[in-house]
Design an enzyme around this catalytic site. Structure first.
Site, short mmCIF file in Angstrom:
data_model
loop_
_atom_site.label_atom_id
_atom_site.label_comp_id
_atom_site.label_asym_id
_atom_site.label_seq_id
_atom_site.Cartn_x
_atom_site.Cartn_y
_atom_site.Cartn_z
N HIS A 1 -3.38 -40.86 -32.57
CA HIS A 1 -4.77 -41.06 -32.58
C HIS A 1 -5.16 -40.74 -31.01
O HIS A 1 -6.65 -40.89 -30.39
CB HIS A 1 -5.23 -41.88 -33.47
N ASP B 1 -6.79 -37.65 -24.64
CA ASP B 1 -7.04 -36.51 -24.11
C ASP B 1 -8.66 -36.72 -24.21
O ASP B 1 -9.39 -36.48 -24.92
CB ASP B 1 -6.75 -36.06 -24.84
N ARG C 1 -10.31 -33.24 -24.53
CA ARG C 1 -10.69 -33.22 -25.87
C ARG C 1 -12.12 -34.49 -26.14
O ARG C 1 -13.15 -33.76 -26.42
CB ARG C 1 -9.39 -33.04 -26.16
N GLY D 1 -12.76 -35.39 -40.95
CA GLY D 1 -11.56 -35.50 -41.21
C GLY D 1 -11.96 -36.12 -39.87
O GLY D 1 -11.20 -36.19 -38.42
N ASP E 1 -11.75 -38.71 -44.05
CA ASP E 1 -10.79 -38.48 -43.61
C ASP E 1 -9.92 -38.84 -45.38
O ASP E 1 -9.79 -40.00 -46.26
CB ASP E 1 -10.54 -39.37 -43.27
N GLU F 1 -12.41 -31.95 -49.98
CA GLU F 1 -12.34 -31.01 -51.18
C GLU F 1 -12.27 -31.68 -51.99
O GLU F 1 -13.20 -31.43 -53.84
CB GLU F 1 -11.23 -30.69 -51.76
N GLU G 1 -13.38 -32.10 -35.70
CA GLU G 1 -12.00 -31.70 -34.28
C GLU G 1 -11.17 -31.15 -35.22
O GLU G 1 -10.20 -31.41 -35.68
CB GLU G 1 -11.76 -33.02 -33.27
N GLU H 1 -2.54 -25.81 -38.94
CA GLU H 1 -2.12 -26.75 -40.02
C GLU H 1 -3.42 -26.69 -41.00
O GLU H 1 -3.76 -27.38 -41.78
CB GLU H 1 -2.58 -27.43 -39.56
N HIS I 1 -3.79 -31.99 -25.19
CA HIS I 1 -3.13 -32.13 -25.70
C HIS I 1 -1.68 -31.27 -26.71
O HIS I 1 -1.64 -30.95 -27.32
CB HIS I 1 -3.20 -33.53 -26.52
#
Length: 423
Positions: free
Chosen positions: A82, A88, A91, A115, A137, A166, A180, A189, A367
């Site tokens: 993180h 970054d 970003r 997330g 998350d 989900e 993100e 991923e 990154h």
């Protein structure tokens, strides 16, 4: 050139090592692991089943949480990953700019951050005036995110849900989804699937998704310094002939995709669009496999060492996304016949039309860097020589967060195949 028959790209690790490897490379998303929760005053819970708030299609059961998923989520509990993402600036500042650029869509509205990690994007949305933010998350970093939210006196506005998107349940639709989710090579991923799930479960018709679009590019590259440092080095080591190491050195250096930073000077042609993603319409099945055919014309004489991949994402409002109607993509075309797929991209989007986050070699580094697929041996190409072939990216059947890569290419009358796994 060494093909797949000479170099094995199979799974040679044991299961524990495979699970650990899923967290070694940083993709674009946060993990989403979680246990159960009972309903509380905010009207949400985490369970094994969920209900579909959209009447357009029948809801399927959520995918099971595998050991690979658990390892992936666990990797995102580490603070270092993180820290790297937040530091970054390209970003993080682009996301913050996008949130405030779309403040009129966010102020007084309900937002979901898929997330959420440390919760930084959720807090940006709260600062932009969101009525309520569901920060989801599955990684244990959600515990720290809750503390961060409390420390900033936002716990009445930002609700951290520790669970997979989900599995969590909320009892209202959302106006905005932000995430993100991008991984190396955009799709590594497979976190985009969770964004699709959140969209289909909760996003209001006409709602906003940030980012709205993403595009994956590829281009042939020359990189003699990298080849010299990793391979040619072995020909003369302190006056000793170690060329017997060459085959092993090539396998170890180039068997799997490499995440590195290159410059525009390494790129031999205009890039080819591998895949354009419309976050409003893309469906889960489209992520299982992406294929494209490409044809390049080299702009210079140089050794061709492989291909580079990068991506950009756009932050458009709903008004600029005419397909924002939740229409299943089976009715509007599949991933492999999107009008933007397969074209050579010569002009970048007009910055006045959309905020853009780019990981291209000519843009400020991020990154994500670029993803490089190197050949075991370079191919000499002349100026204007044609380089053509096909590419297939597919989710691994063993672990959907891994990516199988099948690359066919030909130039100068010779054809080659390179297969690898990004894990």
């Amino acid at each position: 050139m060494y093909g797949s028959t000479e170099y094995s790209n199979g799974y040679v690790q044991n299961q524990q090592q495979q699970q650990q490897s899923s967290g070694e490379k940083r993709g674009g998303g946060r993990g989403r692991r979680g246990g159960r929760r009972s309903r509380d005053a905010h009207g949400f819970k985490v369970s094994e089943h969920h209900h579909h708030n959209n009447d357009q299609q029948e809801q399927k059961s959520p995918p099971p949480c595998t050991d690979f998923d658990m390892a992936y989520f666990h990797s995102y509990a580490h603070v270092g990953i993180h820290e790297e993402m937040i530091k970054d600036r390209v970003r993080t500042e682009t996301y913050r700019a996008a949130i405030f650029q779309h403040q009129s869509f966010i102020e007084g509205k309900v937002v979901m951050d898929v997330g959420c990690g440390t919760g930084i994007l959720s807090i940006f949305c709260a600062q932009a005036g969101a009525k309520r933010v569901y920060a989801v998350d599955a990684s244990d970093i959600a515990v720290q995110a809750s503390e961060v939210v409390k420390a900033n006196n936002l716990d009445e506005k930002v609700i951290v849900l520790h669970g997979r998107v989900e599995d969590v349940e909320i009892e209202e639709e959302v106006d905005v989804i932000i995430s993100e989710w991008m991984g190396y090579m955009l799709l590594y991923e497979s976190m985009l699937g969770s964004v699709i799930t959140a969209r289909d479960r909760w996003l209001k018709r006409g709602g906003l998704i940030l980012p709205s679009n993403a595009t994956l590019y590829m281009a042939p590259i020359t990189h003699p310094d990298r080849y010299r440092d990793s391979i040619e080095f072995w020909r003369n080591v302190y006056g000793i002939d170690m060329s017997a190491m060459l085959q092993l050195a090539k396998q170890c250096a180039f068997e799997e995709p490499c995440v590195e930073t290159i410059t525009g000077e390494n790129v031999l042609t205009w890039p080819h669009v591998v895949k354009h993603v419309d976050c409003y319409t893309i469906q889960l099945h489209e992520l299982e496999s992406v294929s494209t055919r490409y044809k390049f014309q080299s702009m210079m004489r140089a050794p061709l060492h492989g291909f580079a991949f990068w991506f950009d994402v756009e932050f458009n409002g709903p008004a600029n996304s005419p397909t924002n109607n939740h229409t299943p993509s089976s009715l509007i075309g599949t991933s492999n016949n999107n009008p933007m797929d397969g074209i050579l991209k010569k002009k970048r989007p007009n910055p006045n039309e959309a905020l853009l986050l780019s990981t291209a070699p000519e843009d400020p580094p991020t990154h994500w860097q670029q993803t490089l697929i190197y050949f075991y041996d370079p191919v000499e190409v002349e100026q204007d020589q044609i380089i053509e072939g096909s590419l297939t990216l597919s989710q691994s059947k063993e672990n959907r967060r891994f990516m199988n890569i099948h690359l066919e290419y030909s130039s100068g009358g010779r054809s080659y195949v390179k297969e690898s796994v990004m894990r």
